[in-house]
Design a protein around this motif. Structure first.
Motif, PDB file in Angstrom:
ATOM      1  N   UNK A   8       0.817  -1.208   0.000  1.00 50.08           N
ATOM      2  CA  UNK A   8       0.000   0.000   0.000  1.00 50.08           C
ATOM      3  C   UNK A   8       0.847   1.253   0.000  1.00 50.08           C
ATOM      4  N   UNK A   9       2.039   1.204   0.617  1.00 47.06           N
ATOM      5  CA  UNK A   9       2.929   2.356   0.594  1.00 47.06           C
ATOM      6  C   UNK A   9       3.685   2.444  -0.724  1.00 47.06           C
ATOM      7  N   UNK A  10       4.060   1.292  -1.274  1.00 49.97           N
ATOM      8  CA  UNK A  10       4.941   1.293  -2.433  1.00 49.97           C
ATOM      9  C   UNK A  10       4.241   1.716  -3.697  1.00 49.97           C
ATOM     10  N   UNK A  13      -0.624   5.840  -4.823  1.00 50.89           N
ATOM     11  CA  UNK A  13      -1.885   6.062  -4.131  1.00 50.89           C
ATOM     12  C   UNK A  13      -2.458   7.347  -4.696  1.00 50.89           C
ATOM     13  N   UNK A  14      -3.490   7.203  -5.486  1.00 50.68           N
ATOM     14  CA  UNK A  14      -4.048   8.351  -6.201  1.00 50.68           C
ATOM     15  C   UNK A  14      -5.197   8.969  -5.437  1.00 50.68           C
ATOM     16  N   UNK A 166      -0.931  12.640  -6.482  1.00 51.86           N
ATOM     17  CA  UNK A 166      -0.174  11.478  -6.021  1.00 51.86           C
ATOM     18  C   UNK A 166       0.180  11.653  -4.549  1.00 51.86           C
ATOM     19  N   UNK A 167      -0.297  10.736  -3.716  1.00 55.68           N
ATOM     20  CA  UNK A 167      -0.019  10.813  -2.289  1.00 55.68           C
ATOM     21  C   UNK A 167       1.382  10.277  -1.988  1.00 55.68           C
ATOM     22  N   UNK A 335       3.660  10.383   4.027  1.00 54.75           N
ATOM     23  CA  UNK A 335       3.076   9.513   3.012  1.00 54.75           C
ATOM     24  C   UNK A 335       1.698   9.982   2.580  1.00 54.75           C
ATOM     25  N   UNK A 336       1.081  10.890   3.343  1.00 56.38           N
ATOM     26  CA  UNK A 336      -0.224  11.419   2.966  1.00 56.38           C
ATOM     27  C   UNK A 336      -0.139  12.835   2.398  1.00 56.38           C
ATOM     28  N   UNK A 337       1.080  13.355   2.238  1.00 55.66           N
ATOM     29  CA  UNK A 337       1.239  14.676   1.645  1.00 55.66           C
ATOM     30  C   UNK A 337       1.209  14.598   0.122  1.00 55.66           C
ATOM     31  N   UNK A 338       0.870  15.725  -0.511  1.00 55.22           N
ATOM     32  CA  UNK A 338       0.810  15.827  -1.968  1.00 55.22           C
ATOM     33  C   UNK A 338       1.758  16.930  -2.393  1.00 55.22           C
TER      34      UNK A 338
END
Length: 377
Positions: A8-10, A13-14, A166-167, A335-338
């Motif tokens: 899920x991290x790799x 994540x759109x 893209x997250x 990981x949740x920043x754009x």
């Protein structure tokens, strides 16, 4: 199996949302475009994705045709006999502590992500990143990346009805490092999920390479991958990994890459591709390049035709040195920043300085090589 949390991290994540018009600095879109044609001298055909480094004069904007002559590279003999391809991969895994850095390192790199609607770019964000890598004998959980400076080149037009974001952006340089993050493809729990086969050997940077392909041999609740490993014949180190998300099951593929979308929007993955390159430096092997590309289609209910989108992110390492300090959590890119949303926080008007010549469709790895040539002159 603990692999799922890393997948899920790799993966991409759109975050899909209705687009909003954004004002950007007036001078931010000033860049120079150089165009020309590269052809094969033997048959006069145009060469796609060719890379020529040519000295330019100030004011040049159009190049004449560049002719390239084919050349032959003799490879050392590679004999593969009596060796199981999976056993070769496992042997390369066992040699990771000897082949890769056993100390903390600091990598500096250029990062870029682009979003394209059909052939038109709707968003481009670039950054210089600082990457803290813990030893390869440890997992990737304590690796961190931060933005040193960045910019956003384009913003969606008011006519665009969908914003593609893209997250986690630059964090791909952490979680797509398949050697440092073996739970993605190389862990003992994951290897039995794939069948391995030897392919035609090749050479990278004039070093002979084993080529081992892999394909899923079972179905799991989440999507798996297929692709190739390139393994240095002499050192048995992983030189490159090229792999794709299996999109045959639309639901599983969507679950892996889509974080959020507006109600009523239908999402269809077309291709999800990854490339990770490594390079030798002072007797050790280090991460040098990461690229991931996602192509998908979207349509709103009650509309007849779908629209094609493509999202690409790239990171190329430009400097490697020992790391004496960690990157504080408060400074790390989340990981949740754009990046495209936060680019104004890192904006640098003179981002590329006098070397502002990289086109969005140009490979970042090749572009940085071109910049080095210019600086050496």
């Amino acid at each position: 199996m603990k692999t799922n949390k890393y997948i899920l991290f790799c993966l991409f994540l759109l975050y899909l949302a209705p687009a909003k018009a954004i004002n950007i600095p007036k001078d931010e879109n000033k860049y120079v475009t150089i165009s020309g044609t590269v052809k094969d001298k033997s048959d006069k055909r145009v060469l796609s994705y060719a890379n020529a480094r040519i000295r330019l004069k100030e004011g040049d904007s159009d190049l004449s045709t560049v002719w390239l002559t084919p050349s032959t590279l003799m490879l050392n003999e590679v004999v593969v006999s009596g060796r199981n391809p999976r056993e070769l991969v496992e042997e390369a895994i066992r040699k990771i502590p000897a082949n890769y850095s056993t100390v903390a390192d600091r990598l500096t790199g250029f990062y870029r992500e682009t979003s394209r609607k059909r052939r038109r770019y709707i968003n481009i964000a670039e950054a210089v990143i600082d990457l803290h890598k813990t030893p390869y004998t440890q997992d990737a959980g304590h690796d961190r990346v931060r933005i040193l400076k960045g910019r956003r080149l384009l913003s969606p037009k008011a006519s665009d009805t969908l914003a593609v974001k893209l997250l986690g952006g630059p964090n791909a340089s952490i979680y797509l490092d398949v050697v440092k993050n073996p739970d993605l493809l190389l862990s003992p729990e994951v290897l039995p999920c794939y069948d391995f086969h030897f392919e035609e050997p090749t050479a990278i940077d004039q070093r002979p390479q084993y080529v081992v392909s892999f394909t899923p041999n079972r179905k799991l609740p989440y999507a798996l991958y297929y692709g190739k490993f390139y393994i240095d014949k002499e050192r048995l180190s992983f030189t490159r990994a090229e792999f794709f998300l299996d999109t045959s099951d639309r639901y599983k593929a969507t679950q892996a890459i889509l974080h959020s979308k507006p109600f009523g929007l239908r999402f269809k993955p077309v291709e999800v591709a990854y490339q990770v390159n490594y390079t030798d430096h002072d007797g050790k092997t280090y991460l040098s390049y990461v690229r991931n590309e996602l192509r998908f289609k979207c349509d709103w209910r009650r509309r007849l035709f779908s629209t094609s989108y493509a999202v690409v992110s790239e990171m190329v390492v430009t400097d490697i040195k020992p790391s004496t300090t960690d990157i504080p959590i408060r400074e790390a890119f989340g990981k949740d920043q754009i990046l495209s949303d936060d680019a104004s926080l890192f904006f640098d008007k003179g981002f590329w300085g006098n070397y502002n010549i990289i086109k969005p469709e140009e490979s970042l790895e090749k572009a940085v090589g071109k910049l080095r040539k210019i600086q050496e002159k």
